[in-house]
Design a protein around this motif. Structure first.
Motif: not given
Length: 366
Positions: A43-46, A128-139, A141-152
């Protein structure tokens, strides 16, 4: 792949770029591990440091060593004394005698901080470090079949009652503002500091069209954006630059190492949707195609136009960001970078900034 140009390779923090993280042992006795997804799937992971007692590595022992990345590229560790100037240019003192230099310009404090200080660079990398950690976790989540929420925020949302555009399985994306978020307008601000005449919209338009050679990336932006693209997260730019200058804006992004941006697809500009300089209509258009899991900007309007409605005075606007249901969004889908040079964040009179009950008088002068 880009290597940090300011010595980040010589400290023990996790680096943003996956290729660098895979090649570089984290110092102070830590090693880099790559997490594995369930059932053996890679899996893609930091990279995450894990302490190894008794296996300390000295920074000086790594200088000059080379490490091969997962994609076959070679990273060479350099010492801080070998670093070039931030822009890669030869220092002025080595290229021009003192008599040939322009007269000293009094640079405003906000410009000194944003374009010249180590502190601003550190804050940007931190964000940007914090952003990357957050986005990578969402990736993940999606790979694990979990729901991913929009922030718009949806069109019916308020700052007290937040509703968001649904994701519904759309591809993941991150939306970035451009100016002073991913791109530093160093050349324009140098000219502005020299003139001391304030903002000129016509001169700014000419800068949008012709200034690609005098920009630089916000520290941390290039590495983070590259990592997101490797994770197949769409990178979308939403800027209040004019759509008529789309070619110049795309050239500036490219010149700063931020990759390609296609107008109307991954680059949205003023005039591309109703609302003028308001950005919500553009955000909603982007959210029709993508699940926007994070947004990055340097002004509150980069996250919602609700912050800019009603011309709220500075203290009220501050409370809107810090004391409503919006507050938990900062660092959790919304990521703000500093801009002490221009915008609503640098407005307000004396008593708007310093309420009378918080003003202090030196008792020695009473």
């Amino acid at each position: 792949m880009r290597v940090w140009r300011f010595g980040l390779l010589l400290i023990g923090a996790p680096v943003l770029s996956g290729c660098v993280a895979a090649a570089l042992p984290v110092l102070a006795g830590a090693t880099v591990l790559r997490n594995q997804f369930s059932e053996g799937q890679d899996a893609p992971r930091r990279a995450e440091p894990t302490a190894q007692p008794g296996s300390a590595v000295r920074a000086e022992d790594l200088v000059g060593r080379e490490f091969r990345t997962e994609d076959g590229q070679v990273v060479r560790i350099i010492g801080a004394g070998q670093l070039p100037p931030p822009d890669g240019a030869v220092p002025r003192a080595a290229t021009a005698p003192a008599a040939a230099r322009p007269a000293e310009v009094a640079v405003p404090g906000g410009m000194q901080f944003l374009y010249g200080s180590a502190e601003a660079a550190a804050i940007s990398i931190q964000t940007y470090q914090a952003l990357w950690r957050y986005v990578d976790d969402r990736v993940l989540d999606r790979l694990a079949g979990q729901d991913v929420a929009s922030v718009v925020l949806a069109s019916d949302a308020t700052l007290e009652r937040m509703t968001f555009v649904p994701c519904a399985g759309k591809p993941l994306a991150v939306v970035f503002d451009v100016d002073e978020t991913v791109l530093l307008n160093t050349g324009y601000e140098a000219d502005d500091a020299r003139r001391g005449t304030g903002f000129d919209p016509d001169r700014w338009s000419r800068w949008e069209a012709t200034g690609a050679g005098q920009v630089e990336a916000v520290p941390g932006a290039v590495e983070t954006i590259e990592a997101m693209r490797r994770r197949e997260v769409a990178v979308i730019f939403n800027s209040n630059r004019a759509s008529a200058n789309a070619e110049g804006t795309a050239a500036a992004l490219r010149a700063a190492g931020l990759g390609e941006a296609v107008h109307g697809d991954t680059l949205w500009l003023k005039g591309d949707a109703p609302g003028g300089s308001a950005k919500d209509a553009r955000r909603w258009a982007i959210a029709e195609r993508y699940c926007v899991v994070a947004m990055v900007g340097d002004q509150l309007g980069d996250f919602s136009d609700l912050f800019n409605s009603g011309d709220a005075p500075p203290r009220i606007r501050r409370n809107l960001a810090a004391q409503t249901m919006i507050a938990p969004m900062w660092g959790t889908g919304w990521f703000l970078l500093p801009n002490p040079v221009y915008g609503a964040g640098v407005t307000g009179g004396y008593e708007e900034i310093f309420p009378p009950n918080l003003q202090w008088a030196d008792p020695a002068e009473e």
